[in-house]
Every structure is written in structure tokens, then in C-alpha cells.
Design a protein around this motif. Structure first.
Motif: not given
Ligand code: FAD
Length: 366
Positions: A166-176
Motif C-alpha cells: 500500500t502506498l502512503p497517501a500524498g506525494p511519493k518520494w523518488i530517486g534519480v
């Protein structure tokens, strides 16, 4: 396609540092090992490529081709300093003993080759899509089905083996991440902090730096956008030229460590994801992979029952790795503060010895 009745002592899902470390160790201990990797090598991976001193002995022991290992270590820039940058403020601390900066493109391919040389049956482009049983196991893969007496999952942070998807609500964190030409590289890891993220920059070869960011996706989704979030980083990156296409990954989610589920063992990021600023994910992956293989081989090639071997791994995980993860989670709390509080917390790191202490707490090898 795989042979219809393919059978191993140990099946390992995923061939990052954790899976290959596990495969090499178990094969050397006499187990028949099947290593299944969804992708092929060499391939780039989102990573700051800071290989902490704690991992170097383990790494040297795993790489069978001594000459290849020596030339990898010699070519890798040694990192003896780190700088934290917030706005115009800079705090510097030594990295002692020094770390190495090794491209994952080279590192993961060498480990994969070492697993093959150690005797593991390596299967690239072979995704494991599911498993049945709790010892013995039957795996369904994109290349056919496989049976194994024991199963180790080294599939990284986010896969079909992740317990809670399940993904937490709100904007997700990404790596780049990408590599860039920078002629004046220094042997230093620079961490540029800004609201809702940070970007690490360090040399990865002569005249080339790795820029790798962890950022909330409502702030930036590309490195170009990341660079604008810190004035000093924007200045530094202004003349960079990319030497590779950027790679990205998502989601980055921290959960409680789960090294064991039933009789299945989890290693590296599949057991727990440590915040990248700790620079210890590769080390934990290599070391947890090795420990898991040693414990499981007490069942495969020794007198222990599978449940005893799995229980032993769980104990070793709690002793060796859980303290590092909890130290990193306390520092992460500081990073998640609102900007004014983050700024005050940043000043704390000027206290002599505090930054080296925090570095030690997230790295200490037992
Ligand atoms: C932004 C960022 C920066 C980081 N910087 C650093 C750093 O500087 N230093 C450091 O030490 N650590 C760093 N880390 C952490 C480090 O990258 C990880 O801890 C490390 O890669 C974990 O290794 P692993 O083998 O557990 O997983 P991975 O390296 O993720 O490998 C998992 C492998 O499993 C394969 N796989 C997945 N699912 C399946 C499947 N179903 N079937 C078959 N194969 C599968 C994948 O293709 C992959 O090859 C960073 C992480 C991020 C996100």
C-alpha cells in the motif's frame, strides 16, 4: 526456458549486491544455487555509489577474480571527506576510514560474474513472479518453474515479494541519478539539502561525478529540477554535461525491518531500506546476504532444520543490522523537520565530533 524439473538447494530472487553475496557464499559452502534476476548486466542503478569502508573487506572476499577486484578498487576514487550544504552554510567532516566511489554499473556486473564463477546457476532476464510452499518451495518465473529446498528474497525495496504494497497517501518520494563531466572533481561526498529532499554529488571516475537525489515528487521529478532547489548546486551543475541517460526509481518507503516471513528469508533492501544518506545500503546488502547464506547452509549442508536456520538468521539480523537501521531512522527524523527546525538541527552538526559520531552509528560493523 528452464528445464521442466529444475531443482536447487537454494533459490535466490534478485541479483543486486545482496543476492549475489548470498549466491557466492552459499555456492562456496557447497549448496546448489539458482540465482534469478529480472534484468541483465551491466545496467545502471539509482545509487549514490558511496561504498563504505565497512563493505570493502566483504567485497574483496566475494570477488573471485582478484585482478578484476584490485583494478576496480584502484580505479575507484577514495572519498575521505563529506560536506553537508544547506543554503549558503557548509559543514565538513572526515570520512575515516575512507570509502570508495564505485559505479553500480561495474560493481553489480562483477558480483554477478563472481556468482557464476563460484558455481551458482545464474538466470538473467528471468523474473520470479510468485512462489508456493514454505519449504520446499516452487517458484514461478518468466522462464518456467523451479523447485528449491530454501528461498532467499533479495529483490530490493519494492517487488511482488514486498509484504505491504500500500502506498502512503500524498506525494511519493523518488530517486534519480546520472553521471556528469566535471573536470575539477574533489575526493568528497557533498550532500546538498533543501526542503523535501537532498542530492549527493561525488566523483565516480576521473573527471566524472555522480549526482543522485532523493526528492519528493511534488518538488522535482528530474535532476534538472533538483539542481534548481539549491543555489550552490545550481551554480556547480551549470556547466555539467551528462555522460549517461538518467535513471530513476520509486517509491522510496521506509518500513519496519522484516528479515523473515514464514520460512522465507529476506536480505538487503528486501528486508529493510536504510535511508541513502547513511551510505550503508550496499554494505548491509553484502553483509546480510552473506550471513543469510551461512545460516541457511546449516540446513542445506549441515544438520539444522530449516526453521532453526531461519531463526538463527533472524537473531543475527537483530544483532547486526537492526541497530544501524534504527540509528538512521533517528537522523531521518531531523531531515523531515520543517525548514526553520531543519536549519537549527543542521547547526547541531557543527558540534565537534557529532557528525563523525552519527556516521559511525549508522555504519558500525559487529
Ligand atoms: C537515491 C538512492 C541513493 C543511494 N545511495 C547509496 C549509496 O551511496 N551507498 C550505499 O551504500 N547505498 C545507497 N543506496 C542504497 C542501495 O542502493 C541499496 O541499499 C542496495 O542497492 C541494496 O541492494 P539489494 O541487493 O538489496 O537490492 P537491489 O540493488 O535493489 O537489487 C535487487 C535486484 O533484484 C531484481 N529483482 C527485483 N524483483 C525481482 C523479481 N521478481 N525476480 C527477479 N529479480 C528481481 C532487481 O532487478 C535488482 O537487480 C541508495 C539508494 C537510493 C534509492
Amino acid at each position: 526456458m528452464l528445464n521442466a524439473d529444475l531443482q536447487f538447494d537454494l533459490a535466490i530472487v534478485g541479483a543486486g549486491p545482496a543476492g549475489t553475496s548470498c549466491a557466492i557464499t552459499a555456492a562456496r559452502l557447497g549448496a546448489s544455487v539458482g540465482l534469478f534476476e529480472a534484468k541483465d548486466f551491466p545496467r545502471h542503478r539509482v545509487c549514490g555509489e558511496f561504498v563504505s569502508a565497512e563493505s570493502l573487506d566483504v567485497l574483496a572476499g566475494l570477488l573471485q577474480d582478484v585482478q578484476a577486484a584490485e583494478s576496480l578498487f584502484q580505479a575507484a576514487p577514495a572519498i575521505d571527506r563529506t560536506r553537508l550544504l544547506l543554503g549558503q552554510r557548509v559543514i565538513e567532516a572526515p570520512v575515516a576510514p575512507p570509502a570508495l566511489s564505485i559505479s553500480r554499473y561495474d560493481l553489480d556486473a562483477l558480483l554477478w560474474d563472481a556468482a557464476r564463477r563460484a558455481g551458482a546457476a545464474v538466470h538473467p532476464n528471468c523474473e520470479v513472479v510468485g512462489s508456493d510452499g514454505d519449504g520446499p518451495f516452487t517458484l514461478q518465473t518468466s522462464c518456467g518453474s523451479v523447485k528449491a529446498k530454501a528461498l532467499i528474497v533479495a529483490a530490493g525495496r519494492w517487488s511482488q515479494f514486498t509484504a505491504d504494497r500500500t502506498l502512503p497517501a500524498g506525494p511519493k518520494w523518488i530517486g534519480v541519478k546520472a553521471h556528469f563531466q566535471e573536470p575539477w572533481t574533489e575526493p568528497c561526498t557533498d550532500l546538498y539539502f533543501f526542503a523535501n529532499g537532498y542530492c549527493g554529488v561525488q566523483p565516480v571516475s576521473d573527471g566524472v561525478v555522480n549526482a543522485c537525489a532523493m526528492v519528493r515528487s511534488d518538488r522535482a521529478t528530474s535532476l534538472e529540477e533538483v539542481f534548481t532547489l539549491h543555489p550552490k548546486l545550481a551554480d556547480r551543475a551549470a556547466n555539467w554535461r551528462a555522460t549517461m541517460l538518467p535513471v530513476s526509481t520509486a517509491p522510496l518507503i521506509y518500513r519496519q525491518p522484516q528479515p523473515v516471513r514464514g520460512s522465507t528469508v529476506f536480505v538487503g533492501d528486501a528486508a529493510a531500506f536504510i535511508d541513502p544518506f547513511a551510505g550503508d545500503g550496499i554494505s548491509i546488502a553484502l553483509r546480510s546476504g552473506r550471513v543469510a547464506a551461512q545460516c541457511i547452509c546449516a540446513f542445506l549442508t549441515g544438520p539444522a532444520a530449516l526453521s532453526e536456520a531461519v531463526g538463527r538468521y533472524q537473531q543475527e539480523y537483530s544483532r547486526q543490522f537492526a541497530p544501524l537501521l534504527s540509528a538512521a531512522s533517528r537522523v531521518r527524523y531531523l531531515l523531515s523537520l520543517p525548514p526553520f527546525a531543519q536549519s537549527a538541527a543542521f547547526e547541531l552538526f557543527r558540534f565537534p565530533g557529532l557528525l563523525p559520531f552519527v556516521i559511525r552509528k549508522t555504519r558500525r560493523a559487529v
